[in-house]
Design an enzyme around this catalytic site. Structure first.
Site, mmCIF file in Angstrom:
data_model
loop_
_atom_site.group_PDB
_atom_site.id
_atom_site.type_symbol
_atom_site.label_atom_id
_atom_site.label_comp_id
_atom_site.label_asym_id
_atom_site.label_seq_id
_atom_site.Cartn_x
_atom_site.Cartn_y
_atom_site.Cartn_z
ATOM 1 N N LYS A 1 -45.518 -14.131 138.077
ATOM 2 C CA LYS A 1 -44.150 -14.574 138.337
ATOM 3 C C LYS A 1 -44.114 -15.658 139.410
ATOM 4 O O LYS A 1 -43.512 -16.725 139.224
ATOM 5 C CB LYS A 1 -43.278 -13.396 138.748
ATOM 6 C CG LYS A 1 -41.793 -13.748 138.901
ATOM 7 C CD LYS A 1 -40.989 -12.561 139.367
ATOM 8 C CE LYS A 1 -41.026 -11.451 138.351
ATOM 9 N NZ LYS A 1 -40.301 -11.817 137.102
ATOM 10 N N ARG B 1 -38.625 -9.061 143.477
ATOM 11 C CA ARG B 1 -39.305 -8.690 142.233
ATOM 12 C C ARG B 1 -40.809 -8.593 142.417
ATOM 13 O O ARG B 1 -41.395 -9.275 143.266
ATOM 14 C CB ARG B 1 -39.015 -9.743 141.143
ATOM 15 C CG ARG B 1 -37.547 -9.916 140.779
ATOM 16 C CD ARG B 1 -37.403 -11.065 139.782
ATOM 17 N NE ARG B 1 -36.021 -11.386 139.477
ATOM 18 C CZ ARG B 1 -35.345 -10.899 138.430
ATOM 19 N NH1 ARG B 1 -35.935 -10.073 137.611
ATOM 20 N NH2 ARG B 1 -34.093 -11.246 138.220
ATOM 21 N N GLY C 1 -41.952 -4.194 133.026
ATOM 22 C CA GLY C 1 -41.241 -2.946 133.224
ATOM 23 C C GLY C 1 -42.002 -1.876 133.976
ATOM 24 O O GLY C 1 -41.458 -0.798 134.237
ATOM 25 N N MET D 1 -43.323 -2.055 137.130
ATOM 26 C CA MET D 1 -43.036 -2.009 138.560
ATOM 27 C C MET D 1 -41.557 -2.271 138.788
ATOM 28 O O MET D 1 -40.788 -2.447 137.853
ATOM 29 C CB MET D 1 -43.934 -3.009 139.303
ATOM 30 C CG MET D 1 -45.396 -2.607 139.271
ATOM 31 S SD MET D 1 -46.479 -3.815 140.062
ATOM 32 C CE MET D 1 -46.434 -5.162 138.887
ATOM 33 N N ARG E 1 -43.874 -17.042 131.682
ATOM 34 C CA ARG E 1 -45.185 -16.393 131.648
ATOM 35 C C ARG E 1 -45.705 -16.468 130.221
ATOM 36 O O ARG E 1 -44.939 -16.710 129.278
ATOM 37 C CB ARG E 1 -45.085 -14.934 132.095
ATOM 38 C CG ARG E 1 -44.174 -14.076 131.241
ATOM 39 C CD ARG E 1 -43.989 -12.702 131.833
ATOM 40 N NE ARG E 1 -43.008 -11.921 131.093
ATOM 41 C CZ ARG E 1 -42.518 -10.744 131.495
ATOM 42 N NH1 ARG E 1 -42.923 -10.228 132.651
ATOM 43 N NH2 ARG E 1 -41.634 -10.083 130.769
ATOM 44 N N HIS F 1 -66.311 12.826 117.188
ATOM 45 C CA HIS F 1 -66.808 12.578 115.832
ATOM 46 C C HIS F 1 -65.732 11.947 114.957
ATOM 47 O O HIS F 1 -65.976 10.963 114.243
ATOM 48 C CB HIS F 1 -67.310 13.886 115.213
ATOM 49 C CG HIS F 1 -67.814 13.726 113.815
ATOM 50 N ND1 HIS F 1 -67.049 13.995 112.713
ATOM 51 C CD2 HIS F 1 -69.009 13.295 113.340
ATOM 52 C CE1 HIS F 1 -67.747 13.747 111.617
ATOM 53 N NE2 HIS F 1 -68.939 13.332 111.971
ATOM 54 N N SER G 1 -82.731 -0.404 121.020
ATOM 55 C CA SER G 1 -81.299 -0.376 120.739
ATOM 56 C C SER G 1 -80.678 0.682 121.628
ATOM 57 O O SER G 1 -81.072 1.846 121.582
ATOM 58 C CB SER G 1 -81.028 -0.038 119.271
ATOM 59 O OG SER G 1 -79.636 -0.040 119.015
ATOM 60 N N CYS H 1 -76.076 -0.027 119.782
ATOM 61 C CA CYS H 1 -75.507 0.545 118.563
ATOM 62 C C CYS H 1 -74.535 1.681 118.854
ATOM 63 O O CYS H 1 -74.023 2.309 117.925
ATOM 64 C CB CYS H 1 -76.602 1.027 117.627
ATOM 65 S SG CYS H 1 -77.642 2.340 118.304
ATOM 66 N N TYR I 1 -77.999 -8.590 120.065
ATOM 67 C CA TYR I 1 -76.911 -8.262 119.146
ATOM 68 C C TYR I 1 -76.160 -7.035 119.645
ATOM 69 O O TYR I 1 -76.656 -6.266 120.483
ATOM 70 C CB TYR I 1 -77.435 -8.008 117.724
ATOM 71 C CG TYR I 1 -78.287 -6.775 117.566
ATOM 72 C CD1 TYR I 1 -77.719 -5.517 117.337
ATOM 73 C CD2 TYR I 1 -79.676 -6.859 117.650
ATOM 74 C CE1 TYR I 1 -78.512 -4.383 117.201
ATOM 75 C CE2 TYR I 1 -80.473 -5.728 117.506
ATOM 76 C CZ TYR I 1 -79.883 -4.496 117.283
ATOM 77 O OH TYR I 1 -80.645 -3.367 117.154
#
Length: 966
Positions: free
Chosen positions: A28, A98, A107, A109, A347, A469, A797, A864, A884
């Site tokens: 803000k 504010r 909303g 705070m 914003r 699971h 992995s 993984c 990866y």
């Protein structure tokens, strides 16, 4: 040393701050400063920095005394610009106070408006405005807001309404009016008197001195950084508590002065669709809170010109200027005071994933931003919005209004699903076969439920967390799931489920219709309509052509740009050919985890598997394994072919054997008939295999070491499938992964079995295929001894689900109560099973990378665990220099985008660093002295393991990789 600046002023076309100071001024404050600098009309004021918030909490919730003179000086500057003084009884200045964090927390705070009013200044405001009703209405609003925010006046009983709302409702009822606007001056005076009396009755004091009001309000707004809803929002969105909030004090402008005034909220583009059209709402003769609170029905921004044609033209110019300046969709608040436009906030606008992708792509194509900026503009998690089936919003709202919202749980599998309620996996499959859509509801799920889970539209469980699971399988299969829903109680015998609710319990029986919103965790009675997303229709169902699917076009373009930027490859966790096909459609470059245990629950497989488990000697085991071999071979062939020519990492059997066994009388009797054993002996064997803590018991490589023939059968199935495909001209690349390794000797034992089996299969087939053998790093000792283990392993992995569990000593399936308590007490801010714990688990990972590559510089390393689909964890994996990440197929687009963003931010940081003089190298890192320079394959720490000659790698030369993070 110069004292740090704590207050930044803005207004009058000037500002001390700018948008670059967002971390100090909050969103803000930085927005107001920037707008003031570029000539947007904003009411003047000043911002107290986030660093003061830190100081505030450090001093026990008090403003530093030395700050008060600075606030007075900044206030005097604002008074000069406005031409009014705070507390002037004839012509008072009123201000708003504010909050403003560095990221938007709408909303969460608190705010105080109309500050500066008392029994004297209200009369001066009435005279100056020539509108006594406006003055007294502002006063009653101030009393209520100050009482709530600053004095903490909440309902005395949870059943009660807000005390100030009760006073307002009492007055309207006594006068027989419906709307606030119908209250006259005298009624408003009486409301103010009643509000002040209620404050006094509670033993509170509303200060008459406006300066005392201001200081108290600033403290209250700082305190709101730690209120319950703000803390919950931070936890949900991964916002660090130490960031704090700024506080902005700004001259009030009034949209409730009459019909020549108004207020509104608008977006420079449609936040739902991303369409390049001005979108918003406004009210005539109202304050901003009236729009947000829904006190009155607002009008669409398109109708503004009918009331304020000149203002509409000005606002359109503001819209264009702000979007060009920020190069992003903006959310703005504005007020019209007596025919003059003021902008109170700008914003980056909150938007759906659909809007985020469309806006980013269109802005890049229009030349407003670069393609790399478009990639950075979209939150990775927002891509879920483009893939999940959706509920019709009106139908959902109607269902909620009718009282059909039953409960809320954890949103573990995003999307929308509806189906008829079933409680058993086999019945879910049977119902699916006869054409029914079903929701599988259980206390919790297990691998044995896999067929039923595959048949179900979604899952609902009473227990389990975000990596339970049910949650794991939901994300892998692209299913909707709501887990950990504590309001549920099951009676399997009666085939019914009781839902505890404030209005009384509800009982649902098998066959009742149920709808699950996996994006919100809501459980709704009845069937709500759903449909596949446009992207899924193109990618998987081929129901639409790309040319007829603009949403898919934008999705594909954005991810295409992301793939050009990223370094990390993205693989999938997939166990079946259809899952592999989904993974390929979503852009996977291989399978990083094929869990073979999921295969054993397929049709015709669980019987031989159970025969193998209850076998009492090697001969019996081998007889059962011979039945499983062709079934496994067919599974592997399907997966390898679907993923060719990309690598497929197959994990050998991992879970404890008892999970595969029946525990009901009918299942035990069937197994006894199949094996020729007595039911009593089967029951004894089941009891023998029970473990008190199976997650760290007889599983993983330990099973393969106890029963090498299991590993041998699985290796044979893999290599026979690979050879069969190679004969067909299919280029395959299997990688065998040994789980739960904590010592090199464990791995060497299993390697001997795998390599010996490969040699036999290749000799039998007269051909060889490329393959590699590596291990999961999921035991802390495995991470610590990675240098030793890498002498045998060709790849690592990280199984971060188990690595986190074993490092923390917390069961991932029973973590719910622990997390709830820890969140409440501020011990954890994020779930370590959702986002990698960088400073704990992350240090083990870093050690493993460094020590593994010190031994074997070309060691391929991936992840993984379910963290592979978490954007923050993907960034960490990039920083570590991994090759990866592997995740559930439906999270692949998220991982692709997160990996690209990590690479782009790293490049930006490198350019910035190159532009600065190099700092002196630190002597310590992560609390440990680092010996020697960082080598190309990663930093080397003290190690007792000498680097051996590098073992040959079947795959040939690997591409160069960057070093792990500093």
């Amino acid at each position: 040393m110069a004292k740090a600046k704590r207050i930044y002023a803005f207004g009058g076309g000037k500002a001390d701050g700018s948008m670059e100071l967002k971390n100090l001024l909050g969103g803000k404050g930085a927005g107001l400063a920037e707008m003031s600098r570029i000539g947007i009309p904003v009411p003047p004021g000043f911002t107290i920095t986030t660093e003061v918030c830190t100081e505030f909490y450090r001093s026990g919730g008090k403003l530093p005394k030395s700050l008060v003179p600075e606030i007075r000086a900044a206030l005097a500057q604002t008074e000069k610009l406005v031409g009014r003084r705070l507390g002037d009884p004839k012509d008072p200045l009123l201000v708003s106070v504010r909050s403003g964090a560095r990221v938007s927390m709408p909303g969460m705070m608190d705010t105080v408006l109309n500050l500066g009013l008392n029994d004297r200044t209200v009369e001066g405001l009435a005279v100056r405005s020539r509108n006594p009703r406006f003055a007294w209405d502002s006063y009653r609003r101030f009393c209520a807001m100050f009482g709530d925010v600053v004095l903490g006046m909440k309902p005395e009983k949870k059943e009660d309404r807000d005390p100030f709302e009760q006073i307002l409702a009492w007055k309207k009822q006594s006068l027989g009016v419906k709307d606030d606007s119908e209250l006259g001056v005298e009624a408003l005076r009486e409301i103010v008197a009643a509000e002040k009396a209620e404050i006094a009755r509670r033993g509170k004091v509303l200060p008459e001195d406006p300066m005392a009001q201001l200081l108290a309000a600033v403290e209250a707004v700082f305190r709101s950084w730690d209120n319950e809803r703000a803390v919950a929002y931070r936890q949900l969105n991964g916002i660090p508590a130490e960031w704090g909030t700024a506080v902005t004090v700004q001259a009030m402008v009034f949209g409730n002065l009459g019909d020549d005034s108004g207020t509104g909220v608008a977006f420079t583009r449609d936040p739902a669709t991303g369409e390049n059209a001005f979108y918003g709402e406004f009210l005539v003769n109202a304050q901003g809170e009236d729009v947000v609170a829904g006190i009155r029905t607002p009008q669409k921004i398109a109708e503004l010109a009918a009331h304020f044609p000149d203002i509409a033209r000005q606002l359109e110019k503001v819209r264009a200027r702000l979007e060009r300046h920020y190069r992003d969709m903006q959310d703005i608040e504005f007020t019209i005071e007596a025919g003059k436009l003021y902008v109170l906030q700008t914003r980056s606008g909150k938007r759906t994933g659909i809007a985020a992708v469309r806006a980013a792509v269109e802005m890049a194509e229009a030349g407003l931003i670069k393609k790399d900026e478009a990639v950075l503009r979209v939150e990775p998690g927002a891509l879920d919005h483009l893939l999940r089936p959706v509920f019709d919003q009106h139908a959902k709202e109607k269902a909620v209004a009718e009282g059909r919202l039953l409960a809320k749980g954890l949103p573990a599998g995003p999307g929308a699903a509806r189906g008829r309620l079933v409680f058993f996996a086999d019945e879910a499959a049977a119902w699916k076969e006869r054409g029914e859509k079903v929701i599988l509801a259980r206390h919790e799920t297990s691998p044995e439920d896999i067929r039923g889970m595959a048949a179900a539209e979604g899952f609902l469980t009473a227990f389990g967390g975000m990596t339970s699971h049910a949650a794991l399988v939901a994300r892998q299969m692209g299913k909707v799931a709501v887990v950990g829903c504590g309001a549920l109680d099951f009676d399997y015998n009666a085939r019914q489920m009781t839902v505890a609710a404030a209005g009384g319990s509800r009982v649902l029986k098998e066959g009742d219709w149920l709808s699950l919103d996996g994006s919100t965790g809501e459980v709704i009675e009845g069937a709500l309509e759903t449909s596949p997303s446009e992207v899924v229709q193109v990618l998987l169902e081929r129901a639409r052509k790309p040319a007829d699917a603009p949403l898919y076009r934008d999705f594909a373009k954005l991810l295409g740009w992301a793939d050009q930027a990223r370094r990390l490859d993205v693989r999938a966790n997939a166990d079946q050919p259809d899952q592999a096909a989904v993974a390929v459609a979503f852009g996977a470059k291989g399978i990083g985890l094929c869990r073979t245990e999921h295969m054993f629950f397929g049709e015709g497989k669980i019987g031989p598997m159970r025969e193998m488990i209850v076998a009492e000697n090697e001969a019996e085991r081998r007889a059962a394994l011979a039945k499983l071999l062709p079934l496994q071979r067919a599974d592997f062939a399907g997966i390898l072919k679907a993923m060719a020519p990309n690598p497929v990492v197959v994990r050998t059997l991992d879970p404890p054997l008892h999970e595969f066994l029946p525990h009901d009388a009918e299942g035990m009797a069937e197994l006894a008939r199949a094996t020729g054993k007595t039911v009593d002996r089967i029951r004894e064997r089941v009891a023998e295999l029970r473990e008190s803590n199976p997650m760290i018991g007889h599983r993983g490589c330990r099973l393969g070491i106890s029963y090498p023939e299991i590993t041998e059968m699985q290796a044979r199935a893999i290599f026979e499938a690979a050879c069969d495909l190679a004969k067909e001209g299919v280029h395959v690349h299997p990688e065998v992964m040994i789980p739960l390794v904590g010592t090199r000797k464990e791995l060497d034992h299993q390697l001997e079995v795998v390599h010996a089996t490969a040699a036999k299969v290749f000799a039998e087939n007269g051909r060889k295929v490329r393959y590699e053998v590596g291990t999961m790093i999921e035991v802390p000792r495995g991470a610590l001894r990675a240098g030793d283990i890498a002498q045998s392993a060709q790849f690592f992995s990280f199984g971060t689900n188990d690595l986190t569990q074993m490092t923390y000593g917390i069961s991932r399936d029973d973590v719910g109560p622990v997390l709830a308590s820890y969140y409440a007490k501020g011990i954890y801010e994020v779930d370590p099973f959702v986002t990698i714990d960088r400073v704990g688990v992350g240090q083990l990972m870093e050690l493993a990378v460094e020590r593994g590559r010190a031994t074997r510089p070309d060691l391929e390393i991936g992840i993984c665990g379910e963290h592979g689909g978490d954007p923050a964890s993907v960034v960490f994996c990039h920083e570590l220099g991994l090759d990866y990440v592997s995740c559930s197929p439906w999270r692949i687009p998220i991982a692709r985008l997160a990996a690209a963003q990590a690479a782009l931010r790293e490049r930006a940081a490198r350019k910035a660093a190159e532009a600065r003089p190099a700092p002196r190298a630190p002597a310590h890192r992560n609390g440990a002295v680092v010996n020697g320079a960082r080598a190309a394959g990663g930093a080397r720490r003290n190690s007792a393991v000498a680097a051996p000659a590098k073992a040959p790698r079947a795959g040939g030369t690997k591409r160069a990789r960057p070093s792990p993070r500093a």
